[in-house]
Design an enzyme around this catalytic site. Structure first.
Site, short mmCIF file in Angstrom:
data_model
loop_
_atom_site.label_atom_id
_atom_site.label_comp_id
_atom_site.label_asym_id
_atom_site.label_seq_id
_atom_site.Cartn_x
_atom_site.Cartn_y
_atom_site.Cartn_z
N GLU A 47 32.46 9.30 -33.28
CA GLU A 47 33.38 10.34 -33.71
C GLU A 47 32.93 10.98 -35.02
O GLU A 47 33.07 12.20 -35.21
CB GLU A 47 34.80 9.76 -33.88
CG GLU A 47 35.41 9.22 -32.61
CD GLU A 47 35.15 7.73 -32.40
OE1 GLU A 47 36.05 7.04 -31.90
OE2 GLU A 47 34.04 7.26 -32.76
N CYS A 79 37.94 5.40 -37.30
CA CYS A 79 37.68 6.70 -36.68
C CYS A 79 38.97 7.45 -36.37
O CYS A 79 38.99 8.68 -36.37
CB CYS A 79 36.86 6.53 -35.41
SG CYS A 79 35.17 5.98 -35.73
N ALA A 148 12.86 -9.33 -8.23
CA ALA A 148 11.99 -8.50 -7.40
C ALA A 148 11.56 -9.33 -6.21
O ALA A 148 11.12 -10.48 -6.38
CB ALA A 148 10.78 -8.03 -8.20
N ARG A 178 15.01 -4.14 -19.95
CA ARG A 178 14.76 -4.96 -21.13
C ARG A 178 15.15 -4.23 -22.41
O ARG A 178 15.74 -4.83 -23.33
CB ARG A 178 13.29 -5.35 -21.20
CG ARG A 178 12.84 -6.38 -20.20
CD ARG A 178 11.36 -6.69 -20.37
NE ARG A 178 10.87 -7.64 -19.37
CZ ARG A 178 9.60 -7.98 -19.24
NH1 ARG A 178 8.68 -7.46 -20.05
NH2 ARG A 178 9.24 -8.84 -18.31
N ALA A 289 21.64 -21.49 -11.27
CA ALA A 289 22.51 -22.13 -12.26
C ALA A 289 23.50 -21.13 -12.86
O ALA A 289 24.67 -21.46 -13.08
CB ALA A 289 21.66 -22.76 -13.36
#
Length: 359
Positions: A47, A79, A148, A178, A289
């Site tokens: 803002e 803000c 993948a 990442r 896990a």
């Protein structure tokens, strides 16, 4: 508001432990006069950036904000008060602030006579701010599991070779994930098999995530690529592990939970370090896990048009023994990346807390 959501996304990977927020200011005629986003923790909020860009043109205008304007003074001022002082006549925000320390901005705006509307495009704004919202609501980082695999669900061949199952476009997209994460997590098996580097490459201006390895017996070699100085690294080991061969390495000792190192304890440790988003990269045992612990909030799978017929599966034992216990997912996106398909999905039922909520 959709533009504000786009702006908020520019802060992914650089605002933690704060949320990503975007703001657009329009003048009384509806013309855009200011835009801003939260760029880094400790810096001005969205803002403030937008109001500075708008200047006097904000008076009598409307502010569109992806998160309820904050109502407290931390490293920056509230803000909500900045919007009041700027003389805006209307504020529209997407998601109410669930943090009790900062909420109440909407009430402050209404008390100042500002027309205030909440909930507009809330689902879209929540998706973009999932990491921070998860951390506030569940008291742990948001976990995105990425894998993948071939079309038959294999992450490597029977002889262990896996480079490269997916295409270059998919691998580049992983670096984007990442760059948006505070921490990247792998298990000891992946470290031994692949010696991954886990740092971000090819993303301009990226803040390197914390590289985390779960290694119960501290078997990581001092020459492992994750121990270079390209990014910070944390090695999580068991209580009795010998770490004398790792001088100067950041090590945390975690308890066992019957399956291995406690995922709950790991996430609590990372949360205490300011980590709000985790990218879980492997391997299949560690992914199992996390699933068993109810600690996977989003799944991104890169599927290559390849068949192997043998080799490790993407997900190992997750404590699921019958189809009625299967973790059901809601498909949220499919995208073609080069020769591959990227599938994005979220658990149908929200994850349970794995650490006490933060107050």
């Amino acid at each position: 508001m959709r533009r504000a959501i786009e702006l908020a996304a520019r802060g992914l990977g650089s605002t933690s432990p704060n949320p990503v927020v975007g703001c657009v200011i329009t003048d009384p005629a509806g013309n855009v006069v200011g835009e801003g986003w939260h760029q880094r923790a400790g810096g001005p909020h969205a803002e403030v950036h937008a109001l500075r860009a708008a200047g006097d043109a904000a008076r009598g205008g409307t502010a569109y904000v992806t998160l309820e304007p904050c109502n407290h003074t931390g490293r920056t001022g509230p803000c909500a008060q900045a919007l009041v002082e700027a003389g805006v006549s209307r504020v529209v925000y997407a998601v109410p602030d669930p943090n009790p320390q900062a909420s109440g901005g909407g009430a402050t705006l209404r008390a100042a006579g500002i027309d205030t509307e909440a909930g507009f495009l809330a689902d879209e704004a929540e998706e973009g701010n999932a990491a921070w919202l998860t951390s506030v609501r569940l008291g742990r980082p948001h976990v995105l599991w990425k894998y993948a695999a071939t079309l038959d669900g294999r992450t490597a061949a029977a002889d262990g070779t896996s480079r490269w199952i997916t295409c270059a476009e998919s691998r580049a997209d992983v670096h984007r994930l990442r760059a948006e994460a505070d921490a990247v997590v792998v298990g000891a098996g992946t470290l031994r098999a692949d010696d991954p580097h886990l740092a971000v490459r090819g993303v301009e201006g990226a803040v390197q995530p914390l590289r985390v390895v779960l290694d119960t017996h501290a078997g990581v070699r001092p020459t492992a690529r994750v121990l270079d100085d390209a990014a910070p690294t944390l090695i999580a080991v068991g209580k009795d592990a010998d770490t004398e061969h790792l001088p100067g390495v950041d090590v945390v000792r975690l308890p066992h939970d019957g399956r291995g190192l406690s995922i709950e304890a790991l996430l609590a440790e990372l949360h205490a370090r300011g980590v709000r988003s985790v990218l879980l990269e492997g391997g299949s045992t560690l992914a199992g896990a996390f699933v068993a612990a109810g600690a996977v909030d989003k799944v991104v799978g890169y599927l290559a048009p390849v068949l192997l017929g043998a080799g490790p599966a993407a997900l190992a034992d997750a404590g699921i023994t019958t189809i009625t216990e299967a973790l059901r997912l809601t498909l949220t996106g499919t995208t073609r990346l080069g020769t591959d398909i990227r599938i994005t999905a979220t658990p149908t039922h929200p994850s349970r807390p794995t650490a006490p909520k933060e107050h």
